[in-house]
Design a protein around this motif. Structure first.
Motif, PDB file in Angstrom:
ATOM      1  N   GLN A 551       0.832  -1.204   0.000  1.00 23.34           N
ATOM      2  CA  GLN A 551       0.000   0.000   0.000  1.00 23.34           C
ATOM      3  C   GLN A 551       0.867   1.255   0.000  1.00 23.34           C
ATOM      4  O   GLN A 551       0.583   2.220  -0.718  1.00 23.34           O
ATOM      5  CB  GLN A 551      -0.923  -0.019   1.214  1.00 23.34           C
ATOM      6  CG  GLN A 551      -2.044  -1.049   1.115  1.00 23.34           C
ATOM      7  CD  GLN A 551      -2.827  -1.183   2.404  1.00 23.34           C
ATOM      8  OE1 GLN A 551      -2.260  -1.137   3.500  1.00 23.34           O
ATOM      9  NE2 GLN A 551      -4.142  -1.348   2.285  1.00 23.34           N
ATOM     10  N   CYS A 577      -8.573   0.385  -1.990  1.00 23.30           N
ATOM     11  CA  CYS A 577      -7.544  -0.636  -1.755  1.00 23.30           C
ATOM     12  C   CYS A 577      -6.436  -0.088  -0.854  1.00 23.30           C
ATOM     13  O   CYS A 577      -5.830  -0.836  -0.082  1.00 23.30           O
ATOM     14  CB  CYS A 577      -6.935  -1.102  -3.067  1.00 23.30           C
ATOM     15  SG  CYS A 577      -8.133  -1.656  -4.298  1.00 23.30           S
ATOM     16  N   THR A 580      -7.891   0.050   2.931  1.00 28.00           N
ATOM     17  CA  THR A 580      -8.298  -1.194   3.587  1.00 28.00           C
ATOM     18  C   THR A 580      -7.276  -1.600   4.646  1.00 28.00           C
ATOM     19  O   THR A 580      -6.066  -1.427   4.467  1.00 28.00           O
ATOM     20  CB  THR A 580      -8.437  -2.321   2.544  1.00 28.00           C
ATOM     21  OG1 THR A 580      -9.432  -1.948   1.595  1.00 28.00           O
ATOM     22  CG2 THR A 580      -8.820  -3.639   3.189  1.00 28.00           C
ATOM     23  N   LEU A 585      -6.950  -7.118   3.255  1.00 24.69           N
ATOM     24  CA  LEU A 585      -6.817  -6.821   1.836  1.00 24.69           C
ATOM     25  C   LEU A 585      -6.974  -8.107   1.028  1.00 24.69           C
ATOM     26  O   LEU A 585      -6.190  -9.044   1.153  1.00 24.69           O
ATOM     27  CB  LEU A 585      -5.451  -6.193   1.553  1.00 24.69           C
ATOM     28  CG  LEU A 585      -5.243  -5.559   0.171  1.00 24.69           C
ATOM     29  CD1 LEU A 585      -6.165  -4.375  -0.040  1.00 24.69           C
ATOM     30  CD2 LEU A 585      -3.775  -5.128   0.000  1.00 24.69           C
ATOM     31  N   ASP A 589      -7.944  -7.014  -4.847  1.00 25.67           N
ATOM     32  CA  ASP A 589      -7.568  -5.640  -4.544  1.00 25.67           C
ATOM     33  C   ASP A 589      -6.048  -5.501  -4.469  1.00 25.67           C
ATOM     34  O   ASP A 589      -5.475  -4.490  -4.900  1.00 25.67           O
ATOM     35  CB  ASP A 589      -8.192  -5.209  -3.223  1.00 25.67           C
ATOM     36  CG  ASP A 589      -9.699  -5.035  -3.316  1.00 25.67           C
ATOM     37  OD1 ASP A 589     -10.189  -4.855  -4.449  1.00 25.67           O
ATOM     38  OD2 ASP A 589     -10.378  -5.099  -2.284  1.00 25.67           O
ATOM     39  N   ARG A 590      -5.398  -6.517  -3.913  1.00 19.24           N
ATOM     40  CA  ARG A 590      -3.937  -6.458  -3.839  1.00 19.24           C
ATOM     41  C   ARG A 590      -3.325  -6.483  -5.233  1.00 19.24           C
ATOM     42  O   ARG A 590      -2.337  -5.791  -5.500  1.00 19.24           O
ATOM     43  CB  ARG A 590      -3.412  -7.632  -3.000  1.00 19.24           C
ATOM     44  CG  ARG A 590      -1.956  -7.445  -2.614  1.00 19.24           C
ATOM     45  CD  ARG A 590      -1.529  -8.459  -1.591  1.00 19.24           C
ATOM     46  NE  ARG A 590      -1.085  -9.697  -2.208  1.00 19.24           N
ATOM     47  CZ  ARG A 590      -0.558 -10.705  -1.517  1.00 19.24           C
ATOM     48  NH1 ARG A 590      -0.463 -10.622  -0.196  1.00 19.24           N
ATOM     49  NH2 ARG A 590      -0.159 -11.790  -2.134  1.00 19.24           N
ATOM     50  N   ARG A 592      -4.542  -5.187  -7.875  1.00 20.94           N
ATOM     51  CA  ARG A 592      -4.642  -3.831  -8.429  1.00 20.94           C
ATOM     52  C   ARG A 592      -3.462  -2.965  -7.966  1.00 20.94           C
ATOM     53  O   ARG A 592      -2.881  -2.216  -8.750  1.00 20.94           O
ATOM     54  CB  ARG A 592      -5.969  -3.195  -8.015  1.00 20.94           C
ATOM     55  CG  ARG A 592      -7.191  -3.856  -8.635  1.00 20.94           C
ATOM     56  CD  ARG A 592      -8.479  -3.186  -8.157  1.00 20.94           C
ATOM     57  NE  ARG A 592      -9.636  -3.786  -8.798  1.00 20.94           N
ATOM     58  CZ  ARG A 592     -10.287  -4.846  -8.337  1.00 20.94           C
ATOM     59  NH1 ARG A 592      -9.891  -5.414  -7.212  1.00 20.94           N
ATOM     60  NH2 ARG A 592     -11.325  -5.336  -8.976  1.00 20.94           N
TER      61      ARG A 592
END
Length: 612
Positions: A551, A577, A580, A585, A589-590, A592
């Motif tokens: 992130q 994302c 989160t 997560l 989404d990860r 992305r």
């Protein structure tokens, strides 16, 4: 295994620009850490980087034959596994050999049979032959496309290389990306021919590209065909065993240390067992084959299943290694090491593409680096799922009924990258996917009288073998060669692929689940637990520290380095994302976030000209 590069120009003399071919060749140094060579003539320049595997003293390239001024010059990458048989035949036809290398066999085979040499080669390869007398360049790629080969037109001719980076070292080719390139990349359809890079093409799997004074022509010397199958159930299992065993035995040949990638799944376990048996036959009952698996330091405690993974690999791999009798090792990675900026940058540079699978790419790269400390050749179970119907989409009513590529039900374009709305409108990926799917189905060969079930499964297998497999082979080639490791893939033996593709689906799924034929072959070769284990994909870390670090990297990509990134990415779709809880997560989404990070690294490394 090696890297090749070169260029042909009918307008200028490459001998006056030797530094160009030297730069192109040097760009592939990681693919060939053992030696480097170039050859220059009036119209052509060829370069070679060598990873020495067979005939370590011989096999130096580029290799030439014939009198000065009328040479045939070869720059070759890969392995031809039937080179001993071909050498014997060529000697009977009057050819003398200076080396034990398969390289010289390919060169002499061209002298004897011309372009028809492709019908006789068995293996994984990509090579270029400059015929000085005919002023003609021949580019050839193996049937399944295991080894890469790219090319681009120039005003006076053509440039080529194992990887696009070699082309960009030539002054006539610039790293340029247009809407068509981004559409091809982010649609996840894995076509060959045109690439992400404007003007850069791949030689098709099973393809030939020729340049002469009349221009460029492309053709295929091999296509997957549907053939009548007359063997019964027992005969079919025996024939699959025979073809797989033959492929495994042939691919064990090397003059350097070998090993296998043993994940604890059915594919790698059956292959490792066959290889271990063959090694003991050759070297004695005490001979032990090395095998390797990968794991994460937290995996035993933190593993959680997802759409792709059903269990923790390591216990199965350890059991399989003990059952077969390999010298087995597990390479344990710290999940936080996957965030190392140098590792991530090296992976993106190796791929020449922003499209990857994040931590799974980085961990594979690190695994290969550890293996390369002890072995130069590794054998992998890649392609067994495509050959034997192992993926969930072969058995899912939803996937079978869907009017799209089956993997898009799991990994759609929104997972590949949430594109900026303006760019998404320009690319129109949905329409492109639909049009491409119709074209892909039209290319599937069928037999008269097929049942609806057989007809549909033939489509699924063809799509998997001709598209999905391509990105897996690309990933394995780029990340292994970036570490100076050759990975061989016996399940890609074209005779095995042809036989399995023509086997009726009722035999492919005779026990009511995936990979029935391979499971039958594996009886006695694998422990019961592995033999009946559900399909499991390559492992991913589940550590929240990795998610948190990812992130942060994605925020940095969109912030300090995000000018161009923000022009391409829909920040509104990415923001949830980023917000989160790292422990919550989800995989999609990860992914992305992984793609945002890789996009920024790719832009920074290649600095492509974007024409959108």
């Amino acid at each position: 295994m090696c890297g090749i590069a070169g260029w042909v120009s009918f307008d200028e003399d490459p001998r006056r620009q030797v530094p160009v071919i030297e730069r192109m060749t040097a760009s592939l140094a990681l693919r060939g850490p053992d030696a480097s060579g170039v050859w220059c003539g009036p119209y052509a320049a060829l370069g070679h980087r060598r990873l020495a595997v067979l005939d370590l003293e011989g096999g130096v390239q580029p290799m030439t034959a014939g009198p000065e001024g009328a040479e045939v010059v070869l720059s070759y990458s890969g392995e031809v596994y039937n080179h001993d048989e071909l050498r014997t035949e060529l000697r009977r036809r009057g050819h003398d050999f200076r080396t034990r290398s398969d390289t010289e066999v390919v060169l002499r085979a061209y002298q004897e049979w011309g372009d028809a040499l492709t019908e006789r080669l068995e293996g994984m390869y990509a090579f270029a032959i400059w015929d000085s007398e005919r002023q003609r360049l021949l580019l050839v790629r193996d049937r399944l496309g295991v080894k890469p080969l790219h090319w681009a037109r120039t005003p006076g001719g053509l440039v080529f290389g194992s990887e696009p980076k070699a082309l960009f070292a030539h002054p006539a080719v610039r790293p340029r990306v247009d809407a068509d390139g981004l559409r091809a990349a982010y649609s996840l359809l894995f076509s060959t021919g045109p690439t992400l890079w404007s003007g850069v093409r791949e030689v098709e799997p099973g393809g030939i590209t020729v340049l002469d004074r009349g221009g460029v022509t492309e053709r295929r010397y091999w296509l997957l065909e549907a053939r009548p199958h007359t063997d019964g159930p027992e005969e079919t299992v025996e024939e699959v065993r025979r073809r797989l065993d033959r492929a495994a035995r042939a691919q064990l040949a090397a003059d350097v240390p070998r090993c296998t990638l043993l994940s604890g799944g059915l594919d790698s376990t059956v292959l490792t067992a066959l290889l271990a048996d063959e090694l003991r036959l050759r070297e004695g009952p005490e001979a032990r084959l090395r095998s390797y698996a990968v794991d994460y330091s937290d995996q035993a405690e933190r593993f959680t299943g997802d759409v792709l993974r059903t269990g923790h690999d390591t216990p199965y791999a350890t059991e399989a290694g003990a059952f077969i009798g390999t010298d087995h090792s597990t390479v344990v990675l710290d999940p936080r090491a996957l965030l190392d900026p140098e590792h991530r940058a090296a992976v993106v540079a190796a791929r020449d593409s922003p499209i990857g699978v994040g931590d799974m790419d980085t961990s594979l790269y690190l695994l290969f680096g550890e293996i390369a400390r002890h072995s130069t050749v590794a054998l992998s179970g890649e392609a067994a799922d495509e050959v034997f119907g192992g993926y969930p989409w072969f058995h899912s009513p939803r996937a079978l009924a869907a009017d799209t590529f089956p993997w898009l039900l799991v990994t759609g374009d929104e997972a590949a990258m949430p594109l900026h709305p303006d760019l998404a409108d320009t690319l129109a990926i949905g329409a492109f996917q639909r049009d491409t799917y119709r074209d892909a189905l039209a290319a599937v060969p069928h037999l008269d009288g097929e049942s609806p079930v057989q007809h549909r499964q033939r489509e699924m297998q063809h799509l998997s073998l001709t598209r999905w497999l391509r990105q897996l082979l690309h990933r394995k080639d780029r990340l292994s060669m970036a570490q100076g490791l050759e990975v061989r893939v016996p399940y890609c033996d074209h005779r095995l692929v042809e036989y399995a593709f023509s086997t009726p689906w009722e035999l492919q799924s005779s026990d009511g689940r995936e990979k029935s034929l391979l499971r039958a072959v594996g009886t006695g070769l694998a422990p019961h637990s592995v033999l009946h284990r559900a399909k499991n994909h390559y492992p991913a870390t589940h550590h929240p520290d990795y998610n948190s670090g990812l992130q942060d990297m994605a925020r940095d990509a969109l912030g300090a380095h995000g000018g161009t990134v923000r022009d391409l990415v829909d920040e509104r779709a990415v923001k949830p994302c980023l917000d989160t809880d790292p422990a919550q997560l989800e995989w999609g989404d990860r992914l992305r976030l992984e793609r945002v990070v890789d996009l920024a690294l790719w832009l920074g490394h290649h600095r492509p000209e974007l024409v959108l």
